[in-house]
Design an enzyme around this catalytic site. Structure first.
Site, PDB file in Angstrom:
ATOM      1  N   GLU A 156      -0.297 -10.950  16.381  1.00  0.00           N
ATOM      2  CA  GLU A 156       0.660 -11.910  15.696  1.00  0.00           C
ATOM      3  C   GLU A 156       1.624 -11.246  14.834  1.00  0.00           C
ATOM      4  O   GLU A 156       1.387  -9.849  14.466  1.00  0.00           O
ATOM      5  CB  GLU A 156      -0.082 -12.932  14.969  1.00  0.00           C
ATOM      6  CG  GLU A 156      -0.967 -13.743  15.902  1.00  0.00           C
ATOM      7  CD  GLU A 156      -1.493 -14.978  15.188  1.00  0.00           C
ATOM      8  OE1 GLU A 156      -1.199 -15.174  14.095  1.00  0.00           O
ATOM      9  OE2 GLU A 156      -2.483 -15.696  15.860  1.00  0.00           O
ATOM     10  N   GLY A 160      -1.292  -7.579  12.891  1.00  0.00           N
ATOM     11  CA  GLY A 160      -1.599  -6.657  13.816  1.00  0.00           C
ATOM     12  C   GLY A 160      -2.897  -5.865  13.738  1.00  0.00           C
ATOM     13  O   GLY A 160      -3.658  -6.059  14.414  1.00  0.00           O
ATOM     14  N   SER A 161      -2.828  -5.085  12.612  1.00  0.00           N
ATOM     15  CA  SER A 161      -4.253  -4.397  12.402  1.00  0.00           C
ATOM     16  C   SER A 161      -5.213  -5.252  11.883  1.00  0.00           C
ATOM     17  O   SER A 161      -6.451  -5.108  11.913  1.00  0.00           O
ATOM     18  CB  SER A 161      -4.054  -3.159  11.534  1.00  0.00           C
ATOM     19  OG  SER A 161      -3.150  -2.216  12.119  1.00  0.00           O
ATOM     20  N   GLU A 281     -10.483  -0.361  25.931  1.00  0.00           N
ATOM     21  CA  GLU A 281      -8.939  -0.267  26.022  1.00  0.00           C
ATOM     22  C   GLU A 281      -8.957   1.226  25.310  1.00  0.00           C
ATOM     23  O   GLU A 281      -7.965   2.030  25.881  1.00  0.00           O
ATOM     24  CB  GLU A 281      -8.250  -1.314  25.259  1.00  0.00           C
ATOM     25  CG  GLU A 281      -6.886  -1.249  25.005  1.00  0.00           C
ATOM     26  CD  GLU A 281      -6.023  -2.267  24.316  1.00  0.00           C
ATOM     27  OE1 GLU A 281      -5.044  -2.367  24.508  1.00  0.00           O
ATOM     28  OE2 GLU A 281      -6.753  -2.706  23.275  1.00  0.00           O
ATOM     29  N   ARG A 282      -9.590   1.726  24.463  1.00  0.00           N
ATOM     30  CA  ARG A 282      -9.389   2.801  23.852  1.00  0.00           C
ATOM     31  C   ARG A 282      -9.956   4.099  24.654  1.00  0.00           C
ATOM     32  O   ARG A 282      -9.231   4.959  24.374  1.00  0.00           O
ATOM     33  CB  ARG A 282     -10.038   2.882  22.263  1.00  0.00           C
ATOM     34  CG  ARG A 282      -9.402   2.083  21.377  1.00  0.00           C
ATOM     35  CD  ARG A 282     -10.331   1.349  20.159  1.00  0.00           C
ATOM     36  NE  ARG A 282      -9.534   0.555  19.310  1.00  0.00           N
ATOM     37  CZ  ARG A 282      -9.827  -0.246  18.403  1.00  0.00           C
ATOM     38  NH1 ARG A 282     -11.052   0.150  17.878  1.00  0.00           N
ATOM     39  NH2 ARG A 282      -9.326  -1.142  17.765  1.00  0.00           N
ATOM     40  N   ARG A 307      12.964  29.470  33.770  1.00  0.00           N
ATOM     41  CA  ARG A 307      13.873  29.785  32.544  1.00  0.00           C
ATOM     42  C   ARG A 307      14.099  30.974  32.024  1.00  0.00           C
ATOM     43  O   ARG A 307      13.060  31.782  31.349  1.00  0.00           O
ATOM     44  CB  ARG A 307      13.634  28.497  31.493  1.00  0.00           C
ATOM     45  CG  ARG A 307      14.584  28.665  30.214  1.00  0.00           C
ATOM     46  CD  ARG A 307      16.080  28.298  30.697  1.00  0.00           C
ATOM     47  NE  ARG A 307      16.818  27.794  29.441  1.00  0.00           N
ATOM     48  CZ  ARG A 307      18.116  28.157  29.350  1.00  0.00           C
ATOM     49  NH1 ARG A 307      18.718  28.726  30.424  1.00  0.00           N
ATOM     50  NH2 ARG A 307      18.762  27.924  28.200  1.00  0.00           N
ATOM     51  N   GLY A 380      17.354  22.217  24.662  1.00  0.00           N
ATOM     52  CA  GLY A 380      18.342  21.317  24.641  1.00  0.00           C
ATOM     53  C   GLY A 380      18.139  20.321  25.868  1.00  0.00           C
ATOM     54  O   GLY A 380      18.428  19.251  26.093  1.00  0.00           O
ATOM     55  N   ALA A 403      -3.338  -0.264  21.453  1.00  0.00           N
ATOM     56  CA  ALA A 403      -4.922  -0.557  21.212  1.00  0.00           C
ATOM     57  C   ALA A 403      -5.350  -0.336  19.735  1.00  0.00           C
ATOM     58  O   ALA A 403      -6.409   0.046  19.451  1.00  0.00           O
ATOM     59  CB  ALA A 403      -5.564   0.675  22.073  1.00  0.00           C
TER      60      ALA A 403
END
Length: 420
Positions: A156, A160-161, A281-282, A307, A380, A403
């Site tokens: 919300e 959050g945390s 999730e983690r 390169r 660049g 997460a």
């Protein structure tokens, strides 16, 4: 487990062919938001049989549960229960396949992985672990096959945390129904989800402190009266993953939408459900981080070989070699964490929440560091959107917030250590 199996490598080759054919041509459209990720996810599921695998897995699980409930109703001996309902999610036993799939896709378009992972890994798994048989039959077959998209709504604007303590979205009893009010934000798939798992506090009156009120889990469907899905946010990265707000204005919910159809769920209130989801999730963040690191590693090694500056390849310069060496160390470390998680899941001893938080903390930080080093190594060119490292850097940063912010991971790791 110390290396990918032959089957894993065969799957990886097939996934890369799919990516080259079906995903890379659409990266600009996905990154601009002009194209949604869901058609590509559905095509992926179809081509690799993941939809059929999910449907078969859920079908067998529901059949076992139905048989048990019929036996209970008839007063017969219960069939042997081989595993806890919902253990491992709808693709239990296929963790290695999913790790390959997630890591390969994350190195090209992590937003697509996020959209897929939240729908199945959070939405479907929560219904699977807490729902009644009727609820599972109602929602799971369409979600695990990606016929429908799910969202998982806990965050919300002011929580959050502090997801549980600061939660303001609430339900109040109204006869046999509940009335839902509030707002959720930063919800993956929120703008387009067909099915939404929503966490809300029960309004129990003034006798219970608001921070301590019971958390209940409900399932909503798109188009319900009083339920509004906001437009997608504009974000720094993960552009292929639609994220938005959800609004609830006196949404009437029958008890059939309360997961478990009881306020006194056998596994605790919604807090326990969410904590279980946080662990999965983690661990998933580690899989995604591996994809970022692998792709940055590959691109940088190739670039260092081709390169040229001052008449020689930049890979001959020691500072460039230092960056490449550090990327290799990161690759080995993250991959070993993934191997450890897969091995433990296979052995039935998955990482704890504290261990998953430690994995998330390290893997997200090192993936972001590697991606930023990749941009620097490309110079660049790395800052230009036509070079993929620019997108990888934007996407990688989200893993340090996604997460649960990394500051919260530190707290969870420390609590796990101090609890013994």
């Amino acid at each position: 487990m110390f290396e990918w199996s032959e089957t894993d490598e065969l799957i990886r080759g097939a996934v890369r062919s799919f990516i080259d054919k079906e995903l890379r041509p659409h990266l600009d459209a996905l990154d601009s938001g002009d194209m949604l990720p869901y058609p590509i996810i559905r095509k992926l599921f179809s081509e690799f049989g993941i939809d059929a695998l999910g449907a078969e897995s859920i079908g067998k699980l529901l059949a076992r549960q139905r048989k048990r409930e019929e036996a209970i109703a008839a007063g017969e001996p219960l069939p042997e229960k081989k595993a806890k309902s919902g253990d491992g999610g709808p693709f239990s036993g296929q963790e290695s396949l999913m790790a390959v799939l997630v890591s390969e896709l994350s190195g090209v378009c992590m937003g697509l992985v996020t959209a897929m992972g939240v729908s199945i890994g959070l939405g479907a798994t929560t219904i699977l672990s807490r729902g009644t048989l009727a609820q599972k039959e109602r929602w799971l077959p369409d979600i695990v096959t990606m016929k429908k998209v799910a969202a998982w709504a806990i965050t919300e604007p002011d929580s959050g945390s502090d997801a549980f303590g600061g939660m303001k979205t609430y339900v109040r009893r109204d006869g046999d129904d509940y009335i839902l009010n509030g707002q959720k934000t930063f919800i993956t798939n929120g703008p387009y989800a067909d099915t939404v798992v929503v966490y809300a506090k029960l309004d129990e009156g003034d006798g219970v402190d608001k921070r301590d009120r019971k958390v209940l889990t409900f399932v909503l469907d798109k188009g319900m009266e009083g339920f509004t899905q906001g437009k997608p946010f504009k974000k720094m990265g993960l552009h292929a993953s639609p994220t938005g707000e959800l609004f609830f204005d006196n949404v009437r919910l029958g008890r059939d939408r309360l997961l478990g159809e009881t306020e006194a769920h056998e596994s605790g209130d919604g807090r326990e459900s969410a904590r279980s989801s946080f662990t999965a999730e983690r661990i998933g963040v580690a899989f995604m981080a591996l994809g970022i690191v692998n792709e940055c590693h590959r691109l940088c090694v190739d670039y260092a070989k081709t390169r040229k500056l001052w008449g020689q390849e930049i890979g001959r310069f020691q500072l460039v070699q230092l960056k490449l060496a550090k990327m290799e160390v990161a690759r080995i470390n993250v991959q070993n964490m993934v191997f450890n998680a897969l091995e433990r899941s296979s052995a039935g001893k998955p990482p704890t929440l504290a261990e998953a938080s430690a994995m998330k903390l390290y893997c997200s930080e090192i993936a972001t560091e590697v991606a930023m080093d990749a941009v620097q190594l490309f110079g660049g060119n790395g800052y230009m959107s036509e070079y993929h490292v620019e997108q990888l850097a934007r996407d990688a940063k989200s893993l340090m917030i996604y997460a649960g912010s990394n500051e919260i991971q530190i707290t969870h790791v420390a609590k796990g250590l101090l609890a013994h």
